[in-house]
Design a protein around this motif. Structure first.
Motif, mmCIF file in Angstrom:
data_model
loop_
_atom_site.group_PDB
_atom_site.id
_atom_site.type_symbol
_atom_site.label_atom_id
_atom_site.label_comp_id
_atom_site.label_asym_id
_atom_site.label_seq_id
_atom_site.Cartn_x
_atom_site.Cartn_y
_atom_site.Cartn_z
ATOM 1 N N THR A 123 0.851 -1.184 0.000
ATOM 2 C CA THR A 123 0.000 0.000 0.000
ATOM 3 C C THR A 123 0.888 1.235 0.000
ATOM 4 O O THR A 123 1.731 1.410 0.878
ATOM 5 C CB THR A 123 -0.915 0.034 1.238
ATOM 6 N N THR A 124 0.715 2.077 -0.983
ATOM 7 C CA THR A 124 1.564 3.254 -1.137
ATOM 8 C C THR A 124 1.187 4.350 -0.141
ATOM 9 O O THR A 124 0.202 4.231 0.596
ATOM 10 C CB THR A 124 1.454 3.831 -2.560
ATOM 11 N N ARG A 125 1.944 5.428 -0.157
ATOM 12 C CA ARG A 125 1.723 6.524 0.772
ATOM 13 C C ARG A 125 0.323 7.094 0.677
ATOM 14 O O ARG A 125 -0.289 7.466 1.670
ATOM 15 C CB ARG A 125 2.750 7.635 0.501
ATOM 16 N N ASP A 126 -0.217 7.166 -0.541
ATOM 17 C CA ASP A 126 -1.534 7.759 -0.737
ATOM 18 C C ASP A 126 -2.640 6.726 -0.899
ATOM 19 O O ASP A 126 -3.739 7.047 -1.350
ATOM 20 C CB ASP A 126 -1.517 8.694 -1.946
ATOM 21 N N ALA A 165 -2.785 3.669 -2.729
ATOM 22 C CA ALA A 165 -2.870 2.750 -3.873
ATOM 23 C C ALA A 165 -2.234 1.411 -3.489
ATOM 24 O O ALA A 165 -1.410 1.339 -2.571
ATOM 25 C CB ALA A 165 -2.164 3.350 -5.082
ATOM 26 N N THR A 166 -2.623 0.352 -4.168
ATOM 27 C CA THR A 166 -2.067 -0.970 -3.878
ATOM 28 C C THR A 166 -1.545 -1.621 -5.160
ATOM 29 O O THR A 166 -2.052 -1.346 -6.259
ATOM 30 C CB THR A 166 -3.125 -1.895 -3.248
ATOM 31 N N TYR A 182 -0.120 1.295 -11.376
ATOM 32 C CA TYR A 182 -1.239 1.751 -10.556
ATOM 33 C C TYR A 182 -1.346 3.266 -10.653
ATOM 34 O O TYR A 182 -0.440 3.940 -11.132
ATOM 35 C CB TYR A 182 -1.064 1.323 -9.095
ATOM 36 N N ARG A 183 -2.473 3.771 -10.184
ATOM 37 C CA ARG A 183 -2.657 5.220 -10.119
ATOM 38 C C ARG A 183 -2.726 5.636 -8.653
ATOM 39 O O ARG A 183 -3.515 5.093 -7.881
ATOM 40 C CB ARG A 183 -3.931 5.663 -10.833
ATOM 41 N N GLU A 184 -1.899 6.584 -8.285
ATOM 42 C CA GLU A 184 -1.877 7.110 -6.927
ATOM 43 C C GLU A 184 -2.293 8.570 -6.976
ATOM 44 O O GLU A 184 -1.566 9.417 -7.510
ATOM 45 C CB GLU A 184 -0.478 6.977 -6.332
ATOM 46 N N SER A 213 6.505 10.327 -2.484
ATOM 47 C CA SER A 213 5.526 10.645 -3.529
ATOM 48 C C SER A 213 5.750 9.743 -4.736
ATOM 49 O O SER A 213 6.857 9.238 -4.953
ATOM 50 C CB SER A 213 5.671 12.108 -3.948
ATOM 51 N N PRO A 214 4.710 9.536 -5.549
ATOM 52 C CA PRO A 214 4.890 8.703 -6.743
ATOM 53 C C PRO A 214 5.932 9.268 -7.703
ATOM 54 O O PRO A 214 6.648 8.520 -8.363
ATOM 55 C CB PRO A 214 3.496 8.670 -7.376
ATOM 56 N N PRO A 258 -8.791 6.734 -8.234
ATOM 57 C CA PRO A 258 -8.814 6.440 -6.796
ATOM 58 C C PRO A 258 -9.901 7.222 -6.084
ATOM 59 O O PRO A 258 -10.369 8.257 -6.566
ATOM 60 C CB PRO A 258 -7.414 6.869 -6.334
#
Length: 517
Positions: free
Chosen positions: A23-26, A28-29, A39-41, A77-78, A301
């Motif tokens: 699971t990313t910072r914002d 997204a998985t 993926y899109r974050e 960040s992405p 998202p």
């Protein structure tokens, strides 16, 4: 008879040591066990091909490299995450060309890489350095300890900031006043004739007026635009701009409020209301609709339904403006227009007006002044002088004149209508018309200065265009002596347009002489 037992092939060791989901910072998985991370974050798309960027060049480092990249995906960040991957991929591709590289990154690899990098890419190692140090601190194999010691001892070059600004780069730097006016005129004309839609038109004006980043405009919602009544009974428009590049913050956590001019605010408010109505059946709360929605429905998202990504919004703006065919007077070719150039133009013009670093940092939404010094340290100057010779030379490059030269009033669109004649006694006491106005609607612009860059202007072959040129150049000299260069340059594009009309008239007469010989 019992059925034979199904024997499953053991999973590769690398896959067993990676989680099934990250699971990313914002929020997204993605599955890190795959070789494609896509993926899109929030407002950015992430696409990483592990096979082509890492496995093809360093198969022994795939697992630890993935683990290090996972940390960046979860904590940064992405954009930063993607940059670290790009720097690693670039290094590993080079490293694969070296003999006997082994299964670990060694200091000799770094030394060779540093020597190989061209000057304009020297900063790559500075970015890679932070990634490799983090990799080593996380305790994953693959980065030898001598690499960290070497990197700590080196003085590494960072990205050279501000070069495009300080050099007034004609392709990437700030736009000149003439270029800004040319873009503005082209945008208004394209919207008026229907070749630019309302979304792109308003987005273009906002980029020029506010100089924000693409990600900030992409994250805007219709609720961010506010209309208030002032104490004097007027209407005031305010736009709450989501802040970007704030460490550890989501895209819509912090805001900066910007006041809009009544003309822009009114048009944007009406547009936002139509967007709200359009999404009234698609969203539970239509006030959360994106101010600049994507034109095709795509999976987004939570919280950013129907929002464009920062990249797609920037691409949309660039595509819309590239269709205008605006010519740069500096290159004689189509102007290279991008969102970042509007941002650099805003900072440059603020410095030219005498504003200090704190004001410029506020305008550009910086937390401090460390990255705005380039605007005040070497403020690009406007050309001191424009005489007739310079104007005649620059005119074909600027292509500021948009009308059509006619022989006389008999060929005018509104021939016989005396109110269509463009006359200025300050310039020509004989009241000789410069030309005719082919527009039937009311025009509040200052004639004849505004006429020469207007597509409705029809200059007469024998109009006093030389007198107009002399008047504008003399006026420029007076302003240059009594005010400053920025005020003096206000009519530079008009000067080029008048010079172009003079050249077209000369060519017109020459063709007539040639036809009678």
């Amino acid at each position: 008879m019992s059925s034979p037992a199904v024997i499953k092939s053991p999973a590769p060791l690398d896959l067993l040591q990676l989680p099934a989901t990250v699971t990313t910072r914002d929020g997204a998985t993605f599955d890190p066990r795959l070789d494609l991370w896509s993926y899109r974050e929030a407002l950015q798309n992430v696409y990483i091909d592990i096979q082509r960027s890492i496995a093809d060049f360093a198969p022994d480092l795939v697992l630890p490299a993935k683990k290090a990249l996972i940390w960046y995906a979860m904590n940064r960040s992405p954009g930063h995450f993607s940059t670290m991957h790009s720097r690693l991929a670039h290094f590993l591709k080079f490293r694969s060309s070296l003999p006997d590289v082994g299964t670990e990154i060694r200091s000799t690899d770094i030394i060779n890489y540093k020597a190989w990098l061209p000057e304009n890419q020297a900063w790559y190692l500075s970015s890679l350095s932070g990634f490799l140090k983090r990799w080593h601190r996380l305790g994953y194999r693959g980065v030898h300890e001598d690499v960290v010691r070497l990197l700590d001892s080196l003085t590494l070059s960072g990205v050279r900031k501000g070069a495009a600004v300080s050099s007034m780069d004609p392709l990437k730097g700030p736009l000149t006043n003439v270029e800004v006016e040319a873009v503005q005129d082209a945008i208004h004309a394209a919207y008026a004739d229907g070749t630019m839609d309302e979304r792109d038109y308003l987005l273009s004006i906002l980029f020029m007026a506010l100089g924000c980043r693409s990600i900030q405009f992409a994250s805007l919602k219709v609720c961010d635009l506010r209309l208030e009544a002032t104490d004097q009974g007027d209407q005031a428009y305010f736009l709450s701009i989501p802040r970007a590049k704030q460490r550890g913050q989501m895209s819509r956590t912090l805001f900066k409020e910007r006041a809009l001019t009544p003309q822009l605010g009114s048009a944007l408010y009406e547009y936002a209301d139509r967007v709200r109505q359009e999404y009234s059946e698609l969203l539970t709360d239509p006030s959360q609709a994106p101010l600049f929605p994507q034109k095709r429905a795509k999976q987004c998202p939570a919280g950013f339904e129907y929002h464009m990504t920062a990249a797609s919004l920037g691409d949309a703006l660039t595509a819309a403006l590239s269709k205008l065919g605006v010519i740069s007077e500096r290159t004689g070719e189509e102007l290279n227009i991008s969102p970042v150039r509007f941002r650099r133009t805003l900072g440059t013009r603020a410095a030219q007006e005498g504003h200090g670093e704190l004001v410029i940092a506020e305008l550009l939404d910086h937390n401090d002044t460390q990255n705005v010094g380039v605007y005040t340290a070497s403020t690009p100057e406007i050309a001191n002088r424009i005489d007739r010779a310079i104007a005649m030379t620059m005119a074909p490059l600027a292509q500021a004149f948009k009308g059509i030269v006619i022989r006389d009033e008999s060929q005018a669109t509104r021939h016989g209508d005396s109110s269509s004649r463009i006359v200025d006694l300050r310039i020509d006491r004989s009241a000789s018309p410069m030309g005719s106005c082919g527009q039937y609607s009311f025009c509040a612009f200052n004639a004849p200065v505004a006429c020469y860059t207007c597509s409705s202007f029809e200059p007469w072959l024998d109009g006093p265009h030389e007198a107009v040129l002399n008047h504008l150049i003399e006026r420029r000299e007076q302003l240059l002596a009594t005010t400053d260069q920025r005020l003096a340059s206000v009519n530079d594009r008009t000067i080029y347009a008048v010079a172009e009309v003079i050249q077209l008239c000369e060519a017109f007469r020459a063709s007539e002489v040639g036809a009678h010989e």
